[in-house]
Design a protein around this motif. Structure first.
Motif, PDB file in Angstrom:
ATOM      1  N   THR A  85       0.816  -1.213   0.000  1.00  0.00           N
ATOM      2  CA  THR A  85       0.000   0.000   0.000  1.00  0.00           C
ATOM      3  C   THR A  85       0.853   1.267   0.000  1.00  0.00           C
ATOM      4  O   THR A  85       0.661   2.169  -0.830  1.00  0.00           O
ATOM      5  CB  THR A  85      -0.934   0.015   1.231  1.00  0.00           C
ATOM      6  N   VAL A  86       1.825   1.323   0.914  1.00  0.00           N
ATOM      7  CA  VAL A  86       2.650   2.536   1.035  1.00  0.00           C
ATOM      8  C   VAL A  86       3.509   2.748  -0.207  1.00  0.00           C
ATOM      9  O   VAL A  86       3.556   3.850  -0.782  1.00  0.00           O
ATOM     10  CB  VAL A  86       3.536   2.457   2.297  1.00  0.00           C
ATOM     11  N   CYS A  88       3.163   1.511  -3.233  1.00  0.00           N
ATOM     12  CA  CYS A  88       2.386   1.734  -4.450  1.00  0.00           C
ATOM     13  C   CYS A  88       1.988   3.208  -4.563  1.00  0.00           C
ATOM     14  O   CYS A  88       2.094   3.818  -5.630  1.00  0.00           O
ATOM     15  CB  CYS A  88       1.146   0.837  -4.443  1.00  0.00           C
ATOM     16  N   LEU A  89       1.537   3.790  -3.465  1.00  0.00           N
ATOM     17  CA  LEU A  89       1.159   5.205  -3.475  1.00  0.00           C
ATOM     18  C   LEU A  89       2.352   6.101  -3.805  1.00  0.00           C
ATOM     19  O   LEU A  89       2.242   7.042  -4.609  1.00  0.00           O
ATOM     20  CB  LEU A  89       0.573   5.595  -2.112  1.00  0.00           C
ATOM     21  N   LEU A  90       3.510   5.812  -3.211  1.00  0.00           N
ATOM     22  CA  LEU A  90       4.697   6.633  -3.466  1.00  0.00           C
ATOM     23  C   LEU A  90       5.234   6.425  -4.882  1.00  0.00           C
ATOM     24  O   LEU A  90       5.769   7.354  -5.496  1.00  0.00           O
ATOM     25  CB  LEU A  90       5.776   6.310  -2.434  1.00  0.00           C
ATOM     26  N   ILE A  92       3.372   5.778  -7.553  1.00  0.00           N
ATOM     27  CA  ILE A  92       2.480   6.535  -8.439  1.00  0.00           C
ATOM     28  C   ILE A  92       2.863   8.016  -8.436  1.00  0.00           C
ATOM     29  O   ILE A  92       2.880   8.672  -9.489  1.00  0.00           O
ATOM     30  CB  ILE A  92       1.016   6.340  -7.998  1.00  0.00           C
ATOM     31  N   TRP A  93       3.188   8.543  -7.249  1.00  0.00           N
ATOM     32  CA  TRP A  93       3.637   9.942  -7.175  1.00  0.00           C
ATOM     33  C   TRP A  93       4.850  10.180  -8.068  1.00  0.00           C
ATOM     34  O   TRP A  93       4.946  11.212  -8.748  1.00  0.00           O
ATOM     35  CB  TRP A  93       3.969  10.295  -5.729  1.00  0.00           C
ATOM     36  N   TYR A  99      10.568  13.274  -6.273  1.00  0.00           N
ATOM     37  CA  TYR A  99      10.447  12.896  -4.872  1.00  0.00           C
ATOM     38  C   TYR A  99      11.087  13.961  -3.983  1.00  0.00           C
ATOM     39  O   TYR A  99      12.202  14.400  -4.229  1.00  0.00           O
ATOM     40  CB  TYR A  99      11.146  11.558  -4.601  1.00  0.00           C
ATOM     41  N   HIS A 167      11.292   5.669  -9.269  1.00  0.00           N
ATOM     42  CA  HIS A 167       9.865   5.376  -9.144  1.00  0.00           C
ATOM     43  C   HIS A 167       9.498   4.006  -9.705  1.00  0.00           C
ATOM     44  O   HIS A 167       8.610   3.324  -9.187  1.00  0.00           O
ATOM     45  CB  HIS A 167       9.036   6.469  -9.823  1.00  0.00           C
ATOM     46  N   LEU A 171       7.821   0.939  -7.601  1.00  0.00           N
ATOM     47  CA  LEU A 171       6.612   0.255  -8.075  1.00  0.00           C
ATOM     48  C   LEU A 171       6.840  -1.251  -8.169  1.00  0.00           C
ATOM     49  O   LEU A 171       5.960  -2.049  -7.790  1.00  0.00           O
ATOM     50  CB  LEU A 171       6.209   0.817  -9.441  1.00  0.00           C
ATOM     51  N   ALA A 174       6.605  -2.674  -4.768  1.00  0.00           N
ATOM     52  CA  ALA A 174       5.215  -2.745  -4.291  1.00  0.00           C
ATOM     53  C   ALA A 174       4.542  -4.019  -4.791  1.00  0.00           C
ATOM     54  O   ALA A 174       3.847  -4.716  -4.030  1.00  0.00           O
ATOM     55  CB  ALA A 174       4.443  -1.509  -4.766  1.00  0.00           C
TER      56      ALA A 174
END
Length: 415
Positions: A85-86, A88-90, A92-93, A99, A167, A171, A174
């Protein structure tokens, strides 16, 4: 090992760890290199590692009580779900913007938190699920799996970081957590300590921690042995701060040397997983523990004396062998000596002690290496390893005698 690997439930544990470990390794390599290269200093990486160690020092004992109170399989599943969860969100950012430093720090902290849950829960699950006669082989196979993941991470991280960016690495990590979650969820498992867990429901986590502390105190030599046997692992963890600085500033090398060092370390560790049983049969557990701890110290000194890329890569292969050999002997001994209802707390207790030592070392290295260079930090680790070899020599005999007594008692009772 063939008999163990034929066990379908073990294979599910093995491959779930392989994929999640591969992604974790890539992320940690990427974060460490990115922080040093973008800032030109070890300060931010060192401060991040220091903060991580402080948090884990306080959180670790509480996690140990949870591991002993709840299903170990559920703990591992929760770990993988949080990681997915953590990250995957980062990730996508990262496709839409750069970053910020705090994001990289969050990724590092989350990954460290995963480690803090994973290894005590995994050890407790193995001890609970499989027969004692298989502990050595299971630990060896899991070591091979973990270091194979590191080899893959070291080989692939440089390519992905150079061509696609951080990134994409995050991903990928994740989805390795998601794959591990799906595979582990199909593993058949029974929480056999439910009765003991219910009896402890009225005991606070501090009370449970005190119980484990009393157990450690009552077992002669256990505290000193546990700290000494952790030193090779602590040296490896502390070198995660030293290595990127040593490669970038002392050797004036690029990320390929850094990644090759990671691969060499993993190859040495895989070799230990395959061969350590043979070494122990030839030398005995005590001699193998002392010998590998001393070898680690000697090779660190030799690497600092020879500031070349090939020397670092060779040295890290030996580090992998020594650290994994010590860890495998220690892990199997704990599984034979420590009662199942204390395993999570005992492992977390020593992990917290390790975190405290890493705190001290990381704080020291963060302040000093920009002035003295990373080589001096490596020499400090060599001195601590020499002390650890003495600690093992003075105390391990008591635990070996205890393990032998418990094995004889088990045979006498027909277990």
């Amino acid at each position: 090992m063939r008999e163990v690997f034929a066990h379908v439930q073990f294979r599910k544990l093995f491959f779930s760890n392989l994929f999640s470990g591969f992604g974790q390794g890539m992320t940690m390599i990427g974060i460490a290199w990115y922080l040093v290269e973008t800032t030109g200093s070890a300060q931010l990486l060192g401060s991040t590692m220091f903060t991580s160690a402080v948090l884990m020092f306080f959180i670790g004992p509480y996690l140990g009580t949870l591991i002993d109170r709840f299903s170990r399989k559920k703990m591992l599943l929760i770990e993988n779900l949080i990681g997915f969860t953590v990250l995957c969100l980062l990730a996508i950012w990262g496709f839409f913007g750069d970053y910020a430093e705090w994001m990289l720090i969050v990724i590092y902290l989350v990954t460290t938190f995963m480690y803090q849950i994973h290894y005590p829960a995994q050890s407790a699950l193995v001890q609970e699920t499989f027969a004692p006669k298989h502990y050595n082989d299971i630990n060896s196979l899991l070591e091979i799996e973990g270091q194979t993941a590191t080899v893959l991470a070291g080989g692939v991280s440089g390519i992905l970081l150079s061509n696609y960016g951080l990134h994409v690495v995050i991903l990928f990590n994740a989805f390795t957590y998601l794959f591990a979650f799906c595979l582990l969820s199909t593993m058949k498992y029974t929480f056999t300590l439910e009765r003991e867990a219910k009896l402890n429901q009225g005991v606070s986590w501090i009370g449970q921690l005190v119980q484990s502390w009393r157990y450690i105190q009552e077992k002669k030599g256990f505290l000193i042995f546990g700290i000494s046997a952790l030193m090779p692992f602590i040296a490896v963890m502390a070198s995660n701060l030293l290595k990127p600085v040593y490669v970038s500033q002392t050797l004036k090398a690029d990320v390929s040397t850094f990644s090759l060092g990671e691969m060499a370390y993993a190859l040495g560790a895989v070799s230990a997983g395959i061969l350590i049983s043979l070494v122990v049969r030839r030398m005995g557990q005590l001699s193998a523990m002392i010998g590998n701890t001393l070898l680690f110290a000697i090779v660190i000194i030799a690497m600092v004396a020879l500031p070349y890329g090939w020397a670092l890569i060779t040295a890290y292969m030996v580090y992998g062998w020594c650290n994994s050999s010590v860890r495998l002997i220690r892990q199997s001994l704990y599984m034979k000596v420590v009662p199942k209802q204390f395993m999570g707390r005992v492992m977390s207790f020593f992990n917290s002690i390790g975190m405290m030592m890493r705190l001290i070392l990381i704080g020291l290295f963060t302040v000093m290496i920009d002035y003295t260079g990373a080589g001096m930090g490596y020499l400090v680790l060599a001195g601590l390893l020499l002390l650890a070899a003495w600690g093992v020599a003075a105390t391990m005999k008591y635990l070996l005698a205890d393990a032998e007594a418990q094995a004889q008692a088990a045979v006498a009772s027909g277990e």
